[in-house]
Design an enzyme around this catalytic site. Structure first.
Site, PDB file in Angstrom:
ATOM      1  CD  GLU A 190     -33.352  62.113 104.581  1.00 33.96           C
ATOM      2  OE1 GLU A 190     -34.599  61.921 104.678  1.00 33.96           O
ATOM      3  OE2 GLU A 190     -32.710  62.362 105.635  1.00 33.96           O
TER       4      GLU A 190
ATOM      5  CG  ASP B  69     -36.312  65.295 105.543  1.00 32.51           C
ATOM      6  OD1 ASP B  69     -36.822  64.206 105.162  1.00 32.51           O
ATOM      7  OD2 ASP B  69     -37.022  65.943 106.299  1.00 32.51           O
TER       8      ASP B  69
END
EC number: 3.1.26.3
Length: 226
Positions: A115, A43
């Site tokens: 992610e 992320d």
């Protein structure tokens, strides 16, 4: 498990340590060795790469415009769409409960896996390889994202429009919820008494349905929408 070589070709990256790829695809429902920590790292890498890309591509965009564009590109729905382009659901390793409930199609699980994959590439190679992956899988979305066009969401725009005219705020009401827990469809009604307008919206969540209903109200008022 589906052919990981095929997935690596789609990613445009060949893992030295295929175990990292497997871990990135493993949901927490399977056990302790899962992709949760990778999501956290991926992320951060994703956010930075998108931020720098937008900063370089749009030198005249304001901080607010850049922030809205970044939010659009890194949000759950966008990443889940990327995952579906990669057919990532076929490769996910899920616990029995998640498999039964259709976890391989759920936006949250798909976006988390994207992610985690970014982090896996970083751990397998370096930051440049991870950033290159971000650019590859989001290439078209980055190219088509214009910060000047990332306007406020429909609910916010409708609220501000009514406030500017001194009118009462809209009322949202859930009309119906259909489908199983992992694939529900919400129908929401947006009532604007002050304008004599009622519109409906449908979506996979209450929030999405409300946004669609608000958007339909704006369209009926003649408000310009990009």
């Amino acid at each position: 498990m589906a052919d990981l070589k095929r997935l690596q070709r789609m990613l445009g990256y060949q893992f030295q340590d295929e175990g990292l790829l497997v871990q990135a695809l493993t949901h927490r429902s399977v056990g302790s060795k899962n992709n949760e920590r990778m999501e956290f790292l991926g992320d951060a890498i994703l956010g930075f790469e998108i931020a720098e890309n937008l900063f370089q591509r749009h030198p005249h965009a304001s901080e607010g415009e850049l922030s809205r564009a970044r939010a659009q590109l890194v949000k759950r729905e966008t990443l889940a769409s990327v995952a579906r382009d990669l057919q990532l659901g076929e490769y996910l390793i899920l616990g029995v409960g998640e498999l039964r409930s259709g976890g391989q199609t759920r936006d949250s699980i798909l976006s988390d896996a994207v992610e985690a994959l970014i982090a896996a590439v970083y751990l397998d190679a370096d930051i440049d390889s991870a950033r290159a992956l971000v650019r590859r899988v989001l290439k078209d979305r980055i190219a088509s994202c214009s910060p000047r066009e990332q306007l406020k969401d429909a609910k916010t725009r409708l609220q501000e429009l009514l406030q500017a005219q001194g009118k009462a705020l809209p009322v949202y009401e859930v009309v119906s919820v259909e489908g199983h827990a992992h694939e529900q469809r919400f129908m929401v009604k947006c009532v604007v008494d002050s304008l004599g307008i009622t519109q409906s919206g449908e979506g996979s969540s209450r929030r999405k349905a409300e946004q669609q209903a608000a958007r339909n109200v704006l369209i009926e008022t003649g408000e310009h929408l990009s």
